[in-house]
Design a protein around this motif. Sequence first.
Motif, PDB file in Angstrom:
ATOM      1  N   ALA B 141       0.852  -1.191   0.000  1.00  0.00           N
ATOM      2  CA  ALA B 141       0.000   0.000   0.000  1.00  0.00           C
ATOM      3  C   ALA B 141       0.883   1.234   0.000  1.00  0.00           C
ATOM      4  O   ALA B 141       2.065   1.162   0.316  1.00  0.00           O
ATOM      5  N   ARG B 142       0.306   2.349  -0.390  1.00  0.00           N
ATOM      6  CA  ARG B 142       1.043   3.615  -0.368  1.00  0.00           C
ATOM      7  C   ARG B 142       0.179   4.665   0.310  1.00  0.00           C
ATOM      8  O   ARG B 142      -1.036   4.503   0.436  1.00  0.00           O
ATOM      9  N   GLU B 143       0.803   5.757   0.730  1.00  0.00           N
ATOM     10  CA  GLU B 143       0.039   6.862   1.320  1.00  0.00           C
ATOM     11  C   GLU B 143      -0.521   7.721   0.204  1.00  0.00           C
ATOM     12  O   GLU B 143       0.165   7.987  -0.793  1.00  0.00           O
ATOM     13  N   ARG B 144      -1.748   8.168   0.380  1.00  0.00           N
ATOM     14  CA  ARG B 144      -2.295   9.068  -0.638  1.00  0.00           C
ATOM     15  C   ARG B 144      -1.522  10.381  -0.607  1.00  0.00           C
ATOM     16  O   ARG B 144      -1.320  10.969   0.454  1.00  0.00           O
ATOM     17  N   PRO B 145      -1.086  10.831  -1.782  1.00  0.00           N
ATOM     18  CA  PRO B 145      -0.392  12.115  -1.803  1.00  0.00           C
ATOM     19  C   PRO B 145      -1.388  13.273  -1.714  1.00  0.00           C
ATOM     20  O   PRO B 145      -2.599  13.066  -1.672  1.00  0.00           O
ATOM     21  N   ARG B 146      -0.867  14.450  -1.713  1.00  0.00           N
ATOM     22  CA  ARG B 146      -1.672  15.649  -1.512  1.00  0.00           C
ATOM     23  C   ARG B 146      -2.847  15.746  -2.485  1.00  0.00           C
ATOM     24  O   ARG B 146      -3.976  16.032  -2.069  1.00  0.00           O
ATOM     25  N   ALA B 147      -2.584  15.523  -3.784  1.00  0.00           N
ATOM     26  CA  ALA B 147      -3.652  15.710  -4.769  1.00  0.00           C
ATOM     27  C   ALA B 147      -4.793  14.725  -4.537  1.00  0.00           C
ATOM     28  O   ALA B 147      -5.962  15.078  -4.637  1.00  0.00           O
ATOM     29  N   ALA B 148      -4.441  13.474  -4.214  1.00  0.00           N
ATOM     30  CA  ALA B 148      -5.477  12.460  -4.003  1.00  0.00           C
ATOM     31  C   ALA B 148      -6.332  12.817  -2.795  1.00  0.00           C
ATOM     32  O   ALA B 148      -7.450  12.339  -2.661  1.00  0.00           O
ATOM     33  N   LEU B 150      -7.173  15.866  -2.298  1.00  0.00           N
ATOM     34  CA  LEU B 150      -7.840  17.081  -2.774  1.00  0.00           C
ATOM     35  C   LEU B 150      -7.525  18.294  -1.921  1.00  0.00           C
ATOM     36  O   LEU B 150      -8.407  19.085  -1.603  1.00  0.00           O
ATOM     37  N   LEU B 160       5.505  16.324   0.656  1.00  0.00           N
ATOM     38  CA  LEU B 160       5.918  14.926   0.656  1.00  0.00           C
ATOM     39  C   LEU B 160       4.907  14.031   1.360  1.00  0.00           C
ATOM     40  O   LEU B 160       4.040  14.509   2.072  1.00  0.00           O
ATOM     41  N   THR B 161       5.091  12.720   1.162  1.00  0.00           N
ATOM     42  CA  THR B 161       4.456  11.714   2.005  1.00  0.00           C
ATOM     43  C   THR B 161       5.527  11.161   2.939  1.00  0.00           C
ATOM     44  O   THR B 161       6.715  11.389   2.714  1.00  0.00           O
ATOM     45  N   GLY B 163       6.525   8.147   3.185  1.00  0.00           N
ATOM     46  CA  GLY B 163       7.367   7.219   2.432  1.00  0.00           C
ATOM     47  C   GLY B 163       8.464   7.945   1.679  1.00  0.00           C
ATOM     48  O   GLY B 163       9.634   7.545   1.703  1.00  0.00           O
ATOM     49  N   TRP B 271      -3.790   5.451   3.734  1.00  0.00           N
ATOM     50  CA  TRP B 271      -3.212   4.434   2.859  1.00  0.00           C
ATOM     51  C   TRP B 271      -4.205   3.940   1.829  1.00  0.00           C
ATOM     52  O   TRP B 271      -5.392   3.822   2.110  1.00  0.00           O
ATOM     53  N   ILE B 272      -3.678   3.625   0.661  1.00  0.00           N
ATOM     54  CA  ILE B 272      -4.483   3.006  -0.388  1.00  0.00           C
ATOM     55  C   ILE B 272      -3.698   1.801  -0.911  1.00  0.00           C
ATOM     56  O   ILE B 272      -2.520   1.929  -1.239  1.00  0.00           O
ATOM     57  N   ASP B 274      -1.926  -0.736  -3.200  1.00  0.00           N
ATOM     58  CA  ASP B 274      -1.381  -0.594  -4.557  1.00  0.00           C
ATOM     59  C   ASP B 274      -1.956  -1.726  -5.400  1.00  0.00           C
ATOM     60  O   ASP B 274      -1.329  -2.757  -5.601  1.00  0.00           O
TER      61      ASP B 274
END
Lengths: 479, 432
Positions: B141-148, B150, B160-161, B163, B271-272, B274
Motif C-alpha cells: 500500500a502507499r500513502e495518498r499524496p496531496r492531490a489524491a 484534494l 511529501l508523504t 514514504g 493508505w491506499i 497498490d
Amino acid sequence: MIRVRVTTAGPLPGATYDVVVVGAGVVGSAIARELARHRLRTALVDARDDVGDGTSKANTAILHTGFDAVPGSLESRLVREGRHLLAAYAAETGIPVEPLGALLVAWDREQLDALPALAAKAERNGYHEAAIIGPDEVYRREPRLGPGALGALDVPGESVICPWTTTLAYATQAVRGGVELHLNCRVENIADDGEHHELTTGRGPLRTRHLINAAGLHADELDRRLGRDDFTVTPRRGQLIVFDKLARPLVNHILLPVPTALGKGVLVSPTVYGNVMLGPTAEDLDDKRATNSTEEGLRALLSQGERIMPELVAEEITTVYAGLRSATEHEDYRIRAHPAQRSLTVGGIRSTGLTASMAIAAHVMDLLPETGLALGPARELEPIRMPNIGEAFPRPYQRPELIAADPAYGTLVCHCERVSLGEIRDALTATVPACSADGLRRRTRARGGRCQGFYCGPAVDDLLDTAAAERGAPGTVTR
Amino acid sequence: MRPDGPSARPHSPAGHPGITERTVDVLVVGGGPAGLTAARRLAAAGAGRVEVLDREREPGGIPRHCFHGGFGARDPRHLVPGPLHGPEYARRLAADALSAGAALRTSVTATGWAGPRTLEITGPGGIERVTARAVVLATGARERPRAARLIPGTRPAGVLTTGELQQAVHLHGRRIGSRAVVVGADAIAHNAVLTLRAAGVETVALVSSRPPLPVPLSLSLPRPRRPVTVLHRTTVTELVGHGRLTGVRLRHEDGRTAVVACDTVVFTGDWIPDHELARRGGIPLDPGTRGPAVDTAYRTAEPGVFAVGNLLHGVERAGIAAEEGRVAAGQVLRHLAGEPWPGPGLPVRVGAPLLWAAPNRVHPGGPPPLYGRFILRTARPLALPRLTVSQDGRILYRRRPPLPALPGRPVHLGSGWTSAADPAGGALLITV
C-alpha cells in the motif's frame, strides 16, 4: 568555436540578433522553429527555466477541429489549418496523438436545442463530419455516462495530444536548426534606438533588430514596453482534476460540454498518458500567478463530474492542476505586425493555441516582412523524433529490442508511470534538457503518477541533481 | 543478490520476438514482509521454484526505509514493539527467504497479465512472460499524496508523504527543508517527526482532523524527545507558495483559519492498497478496502491467485502482513496439491461508520482468518461499540470488543460466526 545553443544562467551573448522571440510557449517555440529555416540569428527567450512552462503546460490537451470557432475569424482559419499541420507533424516526430473523436453531450432541453446551431456552425467553419446522435447511440458509445443524456453532437475529428512533447519538439528542432534558447531570462524593459531593441533581462542586456512578442499571459505588458496598448490580458483560470489511469477504460471519447447562455460546463477527456481529465473551471482573475486550485473549484468540478460519469469520480485522483488562459477583451486572436517598432505581437491566443500553433507560426512568417525583416530563402529542417510518452504507442519498457540494446530502458525508476532510467537519462541530456523536476515530468512522466513520489521521488531527484552537477548548475532540493 | 535471475529454459513465444517465456511453481509479486514470508515458507515446504519479484533495487518493502524500531515482534497480535529496526528487519526477511530456497529478483516489475496466471515482467534483462501454478500478490500500500486528498493550493516543492520523506532522508541523504508541518497524529506521523528531526528539520506542528486519542492509547505513540504541538480537529485547506512551499492554511473545526509558515509539509497515513496489478488482471476488489476481495484463505476470485499483506488493508503492522504471508503459504501449498478452488463465497460488507472489513469473503466451514479474527476500520471514534454480524436480517453474532474503536486503528471481530452463515444466503453485514 562551440556555439552554446541553450543557456539557463550567466550573461547573454553580446552580439546583435536579427530577431528575438519573447516567450517559449507552444506559440513562441513554433515561431522559432519557422525562423530556424532562415539564415537569421535568432534567439528564443523565456522567463521560466523551461520551454512550455506557462500556459502551454496546463491546458486540456485537445487537438481541435475548430468546429465551434467564430466563423470567419482568424482563430477559425488558423485552428483549421493548424490542426492538419500539427497532425502531420505529430505523426512525423512522434508526438503522441489519439484520434478519439468528441461527443458534446446534451443533458437538458436547452443543450439539446443548441446542437443544431452547433452543427451548422461546424459547417460554416469548414468542418463537415459533425452529426447529431440520439440518446441510444450516445449510451451505446459511452455506456458509463450518468443517466439523463438526451443526445449529442458527434465530432469525430477531435483528438487528444501531448502538449508537452509538442512544445518540446518545436523548441528542439529550432535549437538544432541554430536558434539560441535562453531560459531564466525575463524581459524587464525594452529600449528602442530606432534600429535596435535593447532588452533588459534578468540575465543582462540583449540586442536585437526585430522582436516577436509571444509572451502569452504577459504579452500586454511587453507590448506596453514597446509603446503599444492594443489589448489587456485577463488571466482565466482553469482548474483540472486528473484521475488515475485505472479510470481510462471508463471513457471512450472526449466528452465536451454543450455551451449555452448559462455557461460552458466541463469536459471529461482521456489523456494520451492514459489518465482521464475533468475540467476546466473558468474563472476571470487579476493575478497572473494564481495557478492555485481552490476548494470551491474542485468541489464544483467533482459535482459536475458526478453527473457526467459517477464511476469516474469514485476513482482515485492522481493530480490536480490549474492553468491560466490568456483571455483578452477581443473575441479573436490579436496577431499584428508593428512596422514602426520592427516588432510583431501574437496576443490573445487562447486554449486553441496548441492546435493552431503551426498555422500561427506560418501566419507570423507571412507578416514578418511588414516589420522590415528580410527572411531570405527557407531551407528544410533536419527531421526529429521525440521520445514517446503516450500510452497508445509502445513505451520503452514494452520494447524488448530496445532493452536488449540498452538495459537502462528496462530499469524502471518511476513505477507508477513505468519510466526507465534510460528515458530519464535521455531527458536530462536532450537538446533542450530537463532542468527541474517539472521539466523532467513533462519529458518522461517521471514522478507524475499516482504515488506522486512516494516510491520514486528521491531516486528521481538524485538523478536530476547528478545531471545538474554535471552541467555545473546548483542542485535542486527534494520536493 | 543478482539484479536479475536465471531463466529456466527460455524461449520466445510465437509472434512476440524478444519476449522470453518461462514457468515457475509460485510467483510472488512484491518483496515486502508479506511476500517474503510467504516465499520463505513455500520454498522451505518444497513448493518447487518459488520466485519473488520486487521492482526496487533492494527487497524488503516499506521497512527498508523505516529507520525506527518496532519490527520483528515475536507475536504481532500484541502492541509490544519488536526489537528490530526496519532495515534490519527487511534484510532478515530477505535472507530468510533466500536461505529457504526462494529466488529473489529485484529491479524487475510485473507490468501486466498475459494470461490467468501469466505475468509480463520488465527488467534490465529484458521482457519475460512467467506462468505460475500459483500467483501471490503482495504489492502493498502507499500513502495518498496531496492531490489524491484534494488539498487545494499551488504546486510547490516541499510537499511529501512519509514514504518519500523516509527514503529521501534515510536512503538518499537528501536535504529536506527547515520547518515542517506534519499532517496526521498517529504513530506514522510521530515517526515522520523523528525522520524530520534526523534531517535537521523542525516540526512546527502535527495537524489532525480527529480529536485527541484517549490518554492510555496516546502513550503507545513514539515519543519525540522534545514535545511537538498537535493541532487536533484541524485540517489543511490550502498549500501556499510559488516554487517552494511557504506555508499551509489550516482550518479548525470551529471555523478559525490561519496560515502557518513552513517550507515542508508531510502527508502521513491515508493508505491506499497498490492494487494496479490486481485490477489489470480483472480481479474483483472489495469496495471498502480497495484491495482484492479475498476469503479467509487469502484466495481472490481468480483461481490460483492469492493476495496478502497491506494490499488487502491499508495498513496493518508489518508483523501482521508477514503472518498473513505465512498463513497464506499454507493455502498455496494446498492449492498446489490439487485442492479445488472454491466459488466466490459470501461477501462481507460493513455499515457506516465502519469503512471496511478484511478478509471480506467467507466460505461457511472454511478456515478461520488469521488469529481467528476479522480486521475492521471505523470512520469515527466509537466508545463502546457493539458489533453485529447479520445475514439477510438474521443476526449471527453480537459482541462488544473490549477496547474503544478509533479511526486509523484496527478493530477486531471474532470469526466464530462464519460457520453459522448460510452458504446459500446473501451478503454478511457487519454493523455497529
